[in-house]
Design an enzyme around this catalytic site. Structure first.
Site, PDB file in Angstrom:
ATOM      1  N   PRO A   2       0.828  -1.198   0.000  1.00  0.00           N
ATOM      2  CA  PRO A   2       0.000   0.000   0.000  1.00  0.00           C
ATOM      3  C   PRO A   2       0.867   1.254   0.000  1.00  0.00           C
ATOM      4  CG  PRO A   2      -0.305  -1.349   1.974  1.00  0.00           C
ATOM      5  CD  PRO A   2       0.938  -1.778   1.317  1.00  0.00           C
ATOM      6  N   GLU A   3       0.640   2.072  -1.005  1.00  0.00           N
ATOM      7  CA  GLU A   3       1.295   3.364  -1.090  1.00  0.00           C
ATOM      8  C   GLU A   3       0.212   4.420  -0.857  1.00  0.00           C
ATOM      9  OE1 GLU A   3       3.849   3.513  -4.586  1.00  0.00           O
ATOM     10  OE2 GLU A   3       3.961   1.337  -4.624  1.00  0.00           O
ATOM     11  N   LYS A  60       2.141   7.106   4.233  1.00  0.00           N
ATOM     12  CA  LYS A  60       1.493   5.803   4.123  1.00  0.00           C
ATOM     13  C   LYS A  60       0.873   5.362   5.449  1.00  0.00           C
ATOM     14  CE  LYS A  60       5.009   4.513   0.723  1.00  0.00           C
ATOM     15  NZ  LYS A  60       6.137   3.599   0.417  1.00  0.00           N
ATOM     16  N   ARG A 113       2.296 -11.151   6.168  1.00  0.00           N
ATOM     17  CA  ARG A 113       3.731 -11.154   6.492  1.00  0.00           C
ATOM     18  C   ARG A 113       4.079 -10.527   7.839  1.00  0.00           C
ATOM     19  NH1 ARG A 113       7.243  -9.876   1.231  1.00  0.00           N
ATOM     20  NH2 ARG A 113       8.874 -10.455   2.660  1.00  0.00           N
TER      21      ARG A 113
END
Length: 282
Positions: A2-3, A60, A113
DNA sequence: GTCTATGTTTGCGG
DNA sequence: TCCGCAAACATAGA
């Protein structure tokens, strides 16, 4: 993954979903290390009973403000997702934090992750104080950008990825912006001409605005790919010009897109449109 | 099954 | 200052 556009999309959906005013009934942390500040037990205890006052974005980071004054900051890193679900839905393996709300819904932090981090703080500046320009805000002018660029004898791409220089760009949107501005990622920042700086400034804003309009970029089909708060995929991947398009035709000149490594990051360029020539500054 | 790459960030050493 | 590397993890894709 996600940016800025993906994070903005999530924040907009959280607002639209009517979560403001909801009270947190309980907090379950399934993986303690997701909570960076304070410890997981204190985190859950302090948030229980708090009422959500608003959502915002900086770089972000997602910011959740509470009526009592505290801020909950969240960075999604590679595979984080913040998703609204009914409380009756089963908790999935990768849902690391579950916030139970007082209206039968839950807000869940899903992260395969486990790189994402929560920060519960009194002062957001402690977490986001060092971030650089907000590229879609008025403060990010050609003039200030120029003044920043000339201070750095660094390769353009690693500099644009540096969140203390400019906040919100990641690998996808940097490659896209450099292509739009016809600049090679290894050009030195202090070598750009006035014209090139203007083009880059405009390109950065344009690719981010387009990303937001398209509700983010969702590559591939894996579970780690971007999904918004309502589990919707974005469609900006259909608008990408170079990112992960190695071997395909440049949309501008037809030359095959090349992949190279810059600053240890996978990078995509059109070798004809983005030539490496460190011109003398004008 | 095995191997490599991965959209992020931080900290270390040179 | 700047750069390269490793680490935090789990999965997708070859």
């Amino acid at each position: 993954m996600p940016e800025l556009p993906e994070v903005q999309t999530i924040v907009m959906e959280l607002r639209e979903a009517g979560l403001i005013g909801c009270k947190i009934r309980s907090v379950k942390v399934q993986w303690d290390k997701i909570v960076a500040v304070p410890d997981a037990a204190t985190f859950a205890q302090e948030l229980t009973g708090q009422t959500i006052a608003g959502f915002a974005r900086r770089g972000k980071y997602i910011l959740i403000q509470f009526e009592a004054g505290k801020y909950l900051l969240l960075h999604l890193r590679m595979t984080g997702q913040l998703i609204i679900k009914k409380a009756t839905e089963p908790v999935l393996k990768h849902e690391r934090v579950v916030f139970e709300l007082d209206d039968g819904r839950t807000l869940r932090y899903h992260d395969t992750r486990k790189f994402g981090r929560f920060y519960l703080v009194n002062d957001p500046q402690a977490v986001i104080g060092k971030l650089g320009w907000e590229p879609l805000e008025a403060e990010f002018t050609v003039q200030s950008f120029t003044a920043g660029l000339v201070q750095h004898a660094r390769q353009l791409k690693p500099l644009l990825l540096d969140q203390t220089f400019i906040a919100g760009l990641g690998n996808i949107y940097v490659d896209e912006a450099l292509f739009a501005a016809r600049l090679h990622p290894q050009r030195l920042a202090n070598s750009l001409t006035k014209t090139e700086i203007s083009a880059l400034h405009q390109a950065i804003r344009q690719v981010l605005q387009k990303g937001i309009a398209n509700r983010g970029t969702s590559l591939g089909n894996g579970e780690g790919n971007f999904a918004s708060a309502s589990r919707r995929r974005g469609r900006n991947q259909e608008s990408l010009t170079v990112f992960r398009r190695t071997g395909q035709a440049c949309p501008r000149c037809g030359t095959a897109i090349q992949r190279l490594i810059v600053g240890q990051r996978s990078t995509h360029i059109c070798p004809k449109c983005q030539q490496l020539k460190n011109k003398h500054k004008v």
